[in-house]
Design a protein around this motif. Structure first.
Motif, short mmCIF file in Angstrom:
data_model
loop_
_atom_site.label_atom_id
_atom_site.label_comp_id
_atom_site.label_asym_id
_atom_site.label_seq_id
_atom_site.Cartn_x
_atom_site.Cartn_y
_atom_site.Cartn_z
N VAL A 63 -12.81 0.06 10.36
CA VAL A 63 -12.31 0.62 9.12
C VAL A 63 -11.05 1.42 9.41
O VAL A 63 -10.76 1.78 10.57
N LEU A 64 -10.30 1.69 8.35
CA LEU A 64 -9.02 2.39 8.48
C LEU A 64 -9.07 3.68 7.66
O LEU A 64 -9.30 3.64 6.45
N LEU A 65 -8.84 4.82 8.32
CA LEU A 65 -8.77 6.11 7.63
C LEU A 65 -7.37 6.31 7.07
O LEU A 65 -6.41 5.69 7.52
N LEU A 66 -7.26 7.20 6.10
CA LEU A 66 -5.94 7.55 5.58
C LEU A 66 -5.13 8.29 6.65
O LEU A 66 -5.69 8.81 7.62
N PRO A 67 -3.81 8.34 6.50
CA PRO A 67 -2.99 9.07 7.49
C PRO A 67 -3.45 10.51 7.67
O PRO A 67 -4.00 11.13 6.76
N ALA A 68 -3.18 11.03 8.86
CA ALA A 68 -3.65 12.38 9.18
C ALA A 68 -2.96 13.44 8.33
O ALA A 68 -3.60 14.35 7.81
N ILE B 270 6.07 3.60 0.67
CA ILE B 270 5.45 2.97 1.83
C ILE B 270 3.94 3.07 1.67
O ILE B 270 3.40 4.16 1.42
N THR B 271 3.24 1.97 1.81
CA THR B 271 1.79 2.00 1.64
C THR B 271 1.14 2.80 2.77
O THR B 271 1.56 2.74 3.92
N SER B 272 0.11 3.52 2.41
CA SER B 272 -0.59 4.35 3.40
C SER B 272 -1.19 3.50 4.51
O SER B 272 -1.34 3.97 5.65
N LYS B 273 -1.50 2.25 4.21
CA LYS B 273 -2.16 1.40 5.20
C LYS B 273 -1.28 1.21 6.43
O LYS B 273 -1.76 1.31 7.57
N VAL B 274 0.02 0.94 6.24
CA VAL B 274 0.87 0.72 7.42
C VAL B 274 1.10 2.03 8.16
O VAL B 274 1.25 2.04 9.39
N VAL B 275 1.12 3.15 7.44
CA VAL B 275 1.24 4.44 8.11
C VAL B 275 0.00 4.69 8.97
O VAL B 275 0.10 5.09 10.14
N SER B 276 -1.17 4.44 8.40
CA SER B 276 -2.42 4.64 9.15
C SER B 276 -2.48 3.73 10.37
O SER B 276 -2.93 4.15 11.45
N LYS B 277 -2.04 2.49 10.21
CA LYS B 277 -2.06 1.57 11.36
C LYS B 277 -1.14 2.06 12.46
O LYS B 277 -1.50 2.04 13.65
N ALA B 278 0.06 2.52 12.10
CA ALA B 278 0.99 3.03 13.10
C ALA B 278 0.43 4.26 13.80
O ALA B 278 0.67 4.48 15.00
N GLU B 279 -0.35 5.06 13.07
CA GLU B 279 -0.94 6.27 13.64
C GLU B 279 -2.22 5.99 14.41
O GLU B 279 -2.82 6.91 14.99
N GLY B 280 -2.67 4.74 14.41
CA GLY B 280 -3.90 4.41 15.12
C GLY B 280 -5.15 4.97 14.49
O GLY B 280 -6.10 5.38 15.19
N ARG B 281 -5.19 4.97 13.16
CA ARG B 281 -6.31 5.60 12.44
C ARG B 281 -7.47 4.61 12.20
O ARG B 281 -8.22 4.76 11.24
N THR B 282 -7.61 3.64 13.06
CA THR B 282 -8.75 2.71 12.96
C THR B 282 -9.95 3.28 13.70
O THR B 282 -9.81 3.97 14.72
N VAL B 283 -11.13 2.97 13.16
CA VAL B 283 -12.38 3.43 13.78
C VAL B 283 -13.35 2.25 13.80
O VAL B 283 -13.51 1.55 12.80
N ILE C 47 -11.09 5.43 2.64
CA ILE C 47 -11.34 4.59 3.82
C ILE C 47 -11.45 3.14 3.38
O ILE C 47 -12.11 2.82 2.40
N ASP C 48 -10.80 2.26 4.13
CA ASP C 48 -10.61 0.88 3.69
C ASP C 48 -10.98 -0.10 4.81
O ASP C 48 -10.87 0.22 5.99
N GLN C 49 -11.39 -1.30 4.40
CA GLN C 49 -11.67 -2.36 5.37
C GLN C 49 -10.83 -3.61 5.11
O GLN C 49 -10.93 -4.57 5.87
N SER C 50 -10.00 -3.61 4.07
CA SER C 50 -9.22 -4.80 3.76
C SER C 50 -7.93 -4.84 4.58
O SER C 50 -7.37 -3.80 4.94
N ASN C 51 -7.47 -6.06 4.89
CA ASN C 51 -6.22 -6.28 5.62
C ASN C 51 -6.16 -5.55 6.95
O ASN C 51 -5.14 -4.97 7.33
N ILE C 52 -7.30 -5.57 7.68
CA ILE C 52 -7.37 -4.98 9.01
C ILE C 52 -7.66 -6.10 10.00
O ILE C 52 -8.64 -6.83 9.85
N GLU C 53 -6.80 -6.22 11.01
CA GLU C 53 -6.89 -7.34 11.92
C GLU C 53 -8.17 -7.36 12.74
O GLU C 53 -8.62 -8.40 13.19
N SER C 54 -8.78 -6.19 12.97
CA SER C 54 -9.89 -6.09 13.91
C SER C 54 -11.23 -6.58 13.37
O SER C 54 -12.22 -6.59 14.10
#
Length: 247
Positions: free
Chosen positions: A122-127, A39-52, A110-117
């Motif tokens: 930016v999106l942090l890695l899962p906690a 499972i890609t970390s990006k979807v895990v981070s999104k589910a965890e609300g790791r956007t800033v 930390i990533d900015q690709s494939n983020i709807e906002s």
């Protein structure tokens, strides 16, 4: 190796285990013992609300310094420093750090690709990806009665080779490292130093199916590995600083 169909754009608070179950159904698949789900970390981070939102970040003096060295946005640098234990290398357009989870990577993952906002988010890695992997494994077992291996993957560069590869930052129900020392080679000689980065190999294999751009395939099923009955975690993969000749 099959990328699951029907995984939607993940939102904060989504139940990833249920989304995976839905994806299995949409792909006409049922879990089997020994399967591995990557499972890609990006979807895990999104589910965890790791956007800033960068607009909400106030850079520190250290962040301003490294922003000047690297040419990066000081707000982005501030987030990198918050997610890191130490800075390994800083140069123009480059900021390599030891992440709080123990691995070394550029920009603390930390990533900015494939983020709807948009560009300002930016999106942090899962906690705690090892903990999340274990939770997903348990939830899937409760729903299916099948024990599988779970890998949460991310894309990392390598210091002496071009190109990114998939690596495991979260592992449950399978080895992260597989120690082959003492096993025989083709000619009966004992292996002396061979330790496989087993979970990293699974993560990199799955990346061929999941992609990194607009593919929208964040969950990959790997079947037929003859999964060793060894429990591991991604933290097992981190080389101790005292064993590292390059830091």
């Amino acid at each position: 190796m099959i990328a699951l169909a029907g995984i939607p754009l993940v939102q904060p608070g989504d139940d990833l285990a249920q989304l995976i179950l839905n994806g299995l159904a949409a792909s006409n698949l049922a879990l089997q013992a020994g399967d591995v789900l990557v499972i890609t970390s990006k979807v895990v981070s999104k589910a965890e609300g790791r956007t800033v939102r960068l607009a909400d970040v106030q850079p520190s003096t250290d962040a301003e310094h490294y922003a000047e060295v690297t040419g990066k946005d000081p707000r982005m640098v501030e987030l990198v420093l918050r997610e890191s234990k130490s800075v390994s290398r800083a140069a123009q357009n480059v900021l390599v750090v030891e992440h709080r989870l123990g691995f070394v990577s550029a920009n603390a993952g930390i990533d900015q690709s494939n983020i709807e906002s948009g560009e300002g988010t930016v999106l942090l890695l899962p906690a705690n990806p090892d903990e999340t992997a274990a939770h997903l494994r348990n939830h899937l077992y409760e729903s299916t009665g099948v024990l599988v291996g779970i890998v949460i993957s991310d894309s990392h560069g390598r210091p002496f080779r071009l190109g990114t590869v998939g690596v495991a930052i979260g592992v449950a129900g399978m080895p992260a490292l597989l120690d082959l020392r003492g096993a025989d080679d083709l000619y009966g000689r004992k292996l002396q130093i061979t330790i496989q980065g087993y979970a990293d190999m699974a993560a990199s294999t799955a990346q061929l199916a999941s992609g990194e751009g607009s593919e929208g395939r964040p969950v990959v099923l790997i079947r037929g590995l003859n999964l060793p009955l060894v429990e591991g975690k991604a933290a097992d993969l981190n080389r101790l600083p005292e064993h590292d000749l390059y830091r």
